[in-house]
Design a protein around this motif. Structure first.
Motif, PDB file in Angstrom:
ATOM      1  N   ARG A  70      74.238 -37.161  82.249  1.00 46.69           N
ATOM      2  CA  ARG A  70      73.510 -37.337  80.985  1.00 46.69           C
ATOM      3  C   ARG A  70      73.758 -38.739  80.433  1.00 46.69           C
ATOM      4  N   VAL A  71      74.953 -39.258  80.696  1.00 46.67           N
ATOM      5  CA  VAL A  71      75.329 -40.560  80.153  1.00 46.67           C
ATOM      6  C   VAL A  71      76.348 -41.210  81.081  1.00 46.67           C
ATOM      7  N   VAL A  72      76.268 -42.529  81.217  1.00 49.12           N
ATOM      8  CA  VAL A  72      77.233 -43.309  81.995  1.00 49.12           C
ATOM      9  C   VAL A  72      78.171 -43.996  81.005  1.00 49.12           C
ATOM     10  N   VAL A  73      79.473 -43.837  81.219  1.00 48.20           N
ATOM     11  CA  VAL A  73      80.471 -44.330  80.270  1.00 48.20           C
ATOM     12  C   VAL A  73      81.347 -45.385  80.930  1.00 48.20           C
ATOM     13  N   LEU A  74      81.586 -46.476  80.219  1.00 49.13           N
ATOM     14  CA  LEU A  74      82.477 -47.531  80.707  1.00 49.13           C
ATOM     15  C   LEU A  74      83.468 -47.853  79.593  1.00 49.13           C
ATOM     16  N   PRO A  75      84.734 -47.394  79.711  1.00 52.74           N
ATOM     17  CA  PRO A  75      85.706 -47.585  78.639  1.00 52.74           C
ATOM     18  C   PRO A  75      86.613 -48.809  78.820  1.00 52.74           C
ATOM     19  N   SER A  76      86.165 -49.787  79.596  1.00 52.15           N
ATOM     20  CA  SER A  76      87.022 -50.906  80.009  1.00 52.15           C
ATOM     21  C   SER A  76      87.527 -51.753  78.843  1.00 52.15           C
ATOM     22  N   LEU A  77      88.656 -52.407  79.096  1.00 51.91           N
ATOM     23  CA  LEU A  77      89.234 -53.349  78.138  1.00 51.91           C
ATOM     24  C   LEU A  77      88.756 -54.765  78.409  1.00 51.91           C
ATOM     25  N   SER A  78      88.241 -55.005  79.597  1.00 48.21           N
ATOM     26  CA  SER A  78      87.707 -56.322  79.959  1.00 48.21           C
ATOM     27  C   SER A  78      86.713 -56.133  81.097  1.00 48.21           C
ATOM     28  N   GLU A  79      85.591 -56.845  81.041  1.00 45.62           N
ATOM     29  CA  GLU A  79      84.569 -56.756  82.077  1.00 45.62           C
ATOM     30  C   GLU A  79      83.804 -58.062  82.173  1.00 45.62           C
ATOM     31  N   GLY A  80      83.115 -58.239  83.304  1.00 40.71           N
ATOM     32  CA  GLY A  80      82.144 -59.312  83.422  1.00 40.71           C
ATOM     33  C   GLY A  80      80.773 -58.706  83.169  1.00 40.71           C
ATOM     34  N   LEU A  81      79.977 -58.584  84.238  1.00 41.06           N
ATOM     35  CA  LEU A  81      78.700 -57.872  84.184  1.00 41.06           C
ATOM     36  C   LEU A  81      78.785 -56.767  85.226  1.00 41.06           C
ATOM     37  N   PRO A  82      79.181 -55.560  84.841  1.00 38.86           N
ATOM     38  CA  PRO A  82      79.511 -54.510  85.803  1.00 38.86           C
ATOM     39  C   PRO A  82      78.290 -54.005  86.576  1.00 38.86           C
ATOM     40  N   VAL A  83      78.470 -53.814  87.874  1.00 41.56           N
ATOM     41  CA  VAL A  83      77.417 -53.262  88.717  1.00 41.56           C
ATOM     42  C   VAL A  83      77.025 -51.865  88.229  1.00 41.56           C
ATOM     43  N   THR A  84      78.010 -51.084  87.802  1.00 42.26           N
ATOM     44  CA  THR A  84      77.733 -49.727  87.326  1.00 42.26           C
ATOM     45  C   THR A  84      76.727 -49.728  86.181  1.00 42.26           C
ATOM     46  N   ILE A  85      76.849 -50.686  85.279  1.00 43.55           N
ATOM     47  CA  ILE A  85      75.912 -50.780  84.155  1.00 43.55           C
ATOM     48  C   ILE A  85      74.502 -51.055  84.664  1.00 43.55           C
ATOM     49  N   LEU A  86      74.375 -51.960  85.628  1.00 42.70           N
ATOM     50  CA  LEU A  86      73.059 -52.278  86.179  1.00 42.70           C
ATOM     51  C   LEU A  86      72.467 -51.075  86.905  1.00 42.70           C
ATOM     52  N   GLU A  87      73.310 -50.333  87.621  1.00 40.32           N
ATOM     53  CA  GLU A  87      72.831 -49.127  88.306  1.00 40.32           C
ATOM     54  C   GLU A  87      72.339 -48.097  87.298  1.00 40.32           C
ATOM     55  N   ALA A  88      73.083 -47.917  86.223  1.00 42.62           N
ATOM     56  CA  ALA A  88      72.671 -46.968  85.189  1.00 42.62           C
ATOM     57  C   ALA A  88      71.328 -47.373  84.592  1.00 42.62           C
TER      58      ALA A  88
END
Length: 221
Positions: free
Chosen positions: A121-139
Motif C-alpha cells: 500500500r505504501v513504500v517507507v524509507l526511514p533513513s537518516l541519510s540518503e542520496g537519491l534512493p533507487v527504491t524511491i524511483l521504483e516506487a
C-alpha cells in the motif's frame, strides 16, 4: 575532495533512473511471494528496502509500526534487506510485540522483491541519510505512494503532499502518522501514487537520462 573546487558551469547533474521492464512480474510470482512470506491476503502491506545498518533507521520504523497495530490490526511491514543489524531488529520487533506485523524477508531479488512492491500500500524509507534512493524511483515508477524521511536528496524525487509524505528523521511518531494516513485513505494513496508515476516519467525516466547523456557527449564532440 576538500580544497578542490569546480566551476558550476562545468557541472551537469543527471539523475539516475531504473529500467521499468526489470519491475515487471507475472501473477504467479505474486501468489508465490504471498505463500513464501506468509503474507495474508487481507494484509495492509507497507514495505521498506535497504541494508540493515544503523543509518537506514529501521528501528524508528519498528517503533512507528508499534504505534499503529492497535488501530490497524492487519498492518504488516515487510523489511527487505539483510545486514549486521538484523538480529537486533528482530529482537526489537519481538520486544515490541510485532509478531505477525513485521516480516524480515532477507535480501530478496527479482520477482520476489518486485512482488512485494506490487502488493504494498505504501513504500517507507526511514533513513537518516540518503542520496537519491533507487527504491524511491521504483516506487514512483510503480505508482506507489511514499513515506520517507526528509534527508539528503529525497526532495529531488518526493514532494511532500504531492507524491508522498515527508517526515523528520528519528521520529517514529511522525512515521506512524504518515503511514496511517496512507494505508487508511485509499483515495489519497492512489492520488499520490499516480502523481509519483507522472513525476517519474517527467524527471527520472530512463529515456530522459539517456537523452541528457547523449546531449553532453554531442556537445563535446
Amino acid at each position: 575532495r576538500r580544497g578542490i573546487t569546480v566551476p558550476p558551469a562545468k557541472i551537469t547533474v543527471i539523475p539516475h533512473s531504473v529500467w521499468e521492464p526489470d519491475l515487471e512480474i507475472a501473477k504467479e510470482d505474486i501468489v508465490h511471494t504471498q505463500q513464501r512470506l506468509a503474507i495474508h491476503e487481507d494484509a495492509m502491506l507497507c514495505v521498506t528496502i535497504g541494508h540493515l545498518i544503523p543509518i537506514k533507521g529501521h528501528q524508528y520504523l519498528l517503533q512507528g509500526i508499534h504505534r499503529l497495530v492497535g488501530s490497524l490490526p492487519t498492518l504488516t511491514c515487510v523489511v527487505i534487506g539483510d545486514g549486521p543489524q538484523r538480529m537486533m531488529l528482530e529482537q526489537e520487533a519481538a520486544r515490541l510485540g510485532l509478531d505477525g506485523h513485521v516480516i524480515f524477508a532477507g535480501a530478496l531479488e527479482g520477482p520476489l522483491r518486485n512482488a512485494v512492491l506490487y502488493l504494498s500500500r505504501v513504500v517507507v524509507l526511514p533513513s537518516l541519510s540518503e542520496g537519491l534512493p533507487v527504491t524511491i524511483l521504483e516506487a514512483m515508477a510503480l505508482a506507489k505512494p511514499i513515506v520517507t524521511t526528509d534527508v539528503g536528496g529525497i526532495r529531488e524525487a518526493v514532494a511532500d503532499g504531492v507524491n508522498g509524505l515527508l517526515v523528520p528523521p528519528r521520529d517514529p511518531e511522525a512515521l506512524a502518522r504518515a503511514v496511517h494516513r496512507l494505508v487508511s485513505d485509499e483515495a489519497l494513496a492512489v492520488r499520490l501514487g499516480l502523481a509519483g508515476r507522472r513525476r517519474f516519467q517527467e524527471r527520472f525516466s530512463l529515456d530522459r537520462m539517456l537523452g541528457q547523456l547523449e546531449t553532453i557527449y554531442a556537445r563535446g564532440s
